[in-house]
Design an enzyme around this catalytic site. Structure first.
Site, PDB file in Angstrom:
ATOM      1  N   LYS A 160      -5.998  -0.879  20.535  1.00 58.37           N
ATOM      2  CA  LYS A 160      -6.155  -1.238  19.112  1.00 58.37           C
ATOM      3  C   LYS A 160      -7.630  -1.403  18.779  1.00 58.37           C
ATOM      4  O   LYS A 160      -8.474  -1.619  19.674  1.00 58.37           O
ATOM      5  CB  LYS A 160      -5.400  -2.522  18.770  1.00 58.37           C
ATOM      6  CG  LYS A 160      -5.811  -3.788  19.562  1.00 58.37           C
ATOM      7  CD  LYS A 160      -7.013  -4.556  19.029  1.00 58.37           C
ATOM      8  CE  LYS A 160      -7.355  -5.788  19.877  1.00 58.37           C
ATOM      9  NZ  LYS A 160      -8.686  -6.331  19.672  1.00 58.37           N
ATOM     10  N   ASP A 183      -2.035 -11.339  21.881  1.00 58.74           N
ATOM     11  CA  ASP A 183      -2.065  -9.970  21.349  1.00 58.74           C
ATOM     12  C   ASP A 183      -0.842  -9.152  21.780  1.00 58.74           C
ATOM     13  O   ASP A 183      -0.633  -8.033  21.294  1.00 58.74           O
ATOM     14  CB  ASP A 183      -3.296  -9.206  21.878  1.00 58.74           C
ATOM     15  CG  ASP A 183      -4.593  -9.703  21.256  1.00 58.74           C
ATOM     16  OD1 ASP A 183      -4.508 -10.501  20.307  1.00 58.74           O
ATOM     17  OD2 ASP A 183      -5.665  -9.283  21.721  1.00 58.74           O
TER      18      ASP A 183
END
Ligand code: ATP
Length: 290
Positions: free
Chosen positions: A10, A135
Site C-alpha cells: 500500500k 494495518d
C-alpha cells in the site's frame, strides 16, 4: 495441497496524526491505497510445525515474521493438527512504509482460511488480524480505505480516479517507532495549521479527481523523517520536476511516491529519473486483493 496468494503493498495518500492516547498509541487518519506491487506467498500443508523460507535477506525467518505469527495464531485458535510451510517471494521493499510485513500476515490468514477450510468471514479474519497489527485488516480487505483510530477503523472508499504511482525507496532504514516518538506529542488531540486536511483528499477521491488528490495530500510524518534525511525532500522535488501532480512520503517512510493521471506520463518521469534513482518504478493503483 498448495495455496499461492499475492500480498499487495500500500501507499498512504494523505496521512495525519490526530492525537495521542493515554497508552502512548498515536491516532491516525490516513487513506491507504493498494498498488500493483506484491509479494507472492506460497503455503503448503506439512505434518507439523511452522517452516518459513524467503528469497530476501532482509526478511526475518523466526517467530518475529508476521507471516509466522499469523500462522501460529490460526493453528492455536483452531487446534489445527497439521503444520504449515510458508515461502515469501519478497518483492515489496522491506521497512519502507508500504506494509510489507502486514500484507504477508494478511495473506497467510486468507490463504490458511482456504487451505484448512476454516470458513472464516472477512470480518472474522480482520478481528484476528488486528491483534497482530493495526494495518492487517486493511491488507485483508484491500482496495482503498480511510483508516482511523490506530489504523484499524476502516471505511472503504471508492477510488474512481485513474492513478499511477512512481515509487522509490531511498537506501536508508527508518524505524516507525522512532518516527512516532520523535513527533513529541502530548496526550490529547493534535491540531494545527501544519496538519494535512485528509477530508479534502477524500472529497477528491469521491470526485475522481487525481489532480485534486495529488494537490491536497500531505503526510504529517514527513515532519520527522524529512527533517532527519534530506533525501526525502530532494526526491519529492525531483519527482515533481519530472511531471508528477503531487509527491509524498508513504507511511513513516522512507519510500517516496509521485502521482500521475496517466501511465505514459509516469513512464516518462521514470525514464527521466532512472539514472539518478535506479530503484524507481511505476505501479498502477486500485488493486483489489487477488
Ligand atoms: P508499515 O508500512 O506497516 O509500517 P513497513 O513497510 O514500514 O511497514 P515492513 O516491510 O513490514 O515495514 O518491515 C518492518 C520490519 O518488520 C522489518 O524490518 C522486519 O524485521 C519485520 N518483518 C516481520 N515480518 C516481515 C515480513 N513478512 N516481511 C518484511 N518484514 C517483516
Amino acid at each position: 495441497m498448495v495455496v499461492e496468494r499475492k500480498a499487495y503493498a500500500k501507499i498512504n495518500i494523505g496521512l495525519d496524526i490526530t492525537g495521542k492516547k493515554e497508552n502512548g498509541y498515536h491516532l491516525i487518519k490516513t487513506i491507504m491505497q493498494q498498488v500493483d506491487l506484491y509479494d507472492v506467498i506460497t503455503l503448503e500443508k506439512i505434518e507439523s510445525g511452522i517452516e518459513i523460507g524467503t528469497n530476501s535477506k532482509d526478511v526475518p525467518t523466526d517467530d518475529s515474521n508476521l507471516a509466522v505469527k499469523a500462522a501460529k495464531i490460526l493453528i492455536d485458535k483452531f487446534n489445527i493438527c497439521s503444520g504449515i510451510k510458508i515461502f515469501i517471494d519478497k518483492r515489496i521493499p522491506v521497512a519502507a512504509g508500504m506494509a510489507g510485513g502486514s500484507t504477508d500476515g494478511a495473506a497467510v490468514l486468507l490463504g490458511m482460511n482456504d487451505l484448512f477450510e476454516l470458513g472464516l468471514s472477512e470480518e472474522e479474519l480482520c478481528e484476528i488480524g488486528v491483534t497482530l497489527g493495526a494495518d492487517i485488516p486493511f491488507c485483508i480487505k484491500g482496495g482503498c480505505a480511510l483508516c482511523e483510530g490506530i489504523g484499524e477503523e476502516m471505511t472503504t472508499l471508492e477510488n474512481k480516479t485513474e492513478m499511477y504511482a512512481l515509487i522509490t525507496k531511498p537506501n536508508l532504514n527508518v524505524s516507525t517507532k522512532h518516527v512516532y516518538q520523535s513527533l513529541g506529542l502530548s496526550v490529547g488531540p493534535a491540531v494545527g495549521p501544519e496538519h494535512p486536511d485528509v477530508d479534502k483528499v477524500i472529497d477528491a477521491f469521491a470526485a475522481g479527481d487525481t489532480k485534486k488528490v495529488a494537490a491536497t495530500m500531505g503526510n504529517y510524518l514527513e515532519k520527522v523523517t524529512a527533517s532527519e534525511y534530506d533525501i526525502i525532500e530532494e526526491l519529492k522535488h525531483d519527482i515533481l520536476m519530472a511531471g508528477a501532480l503531487g509527491s509524498n512520503m508513504s507511511g513513516s517512510g522512507p519510500t517516496v511516491f509521485g502521482l500521475f493521471d496517466s501511465m505514459e506520463a509516469a513512464l516518462v518521469a521514470e525514464a527521466e529519473l532512472k539514472d539518478k534513482y535506479p530503484d524507481i518504478f511505476v505501479k498502477a493503483t486500485g488493486v483489489i486483493n487477488g
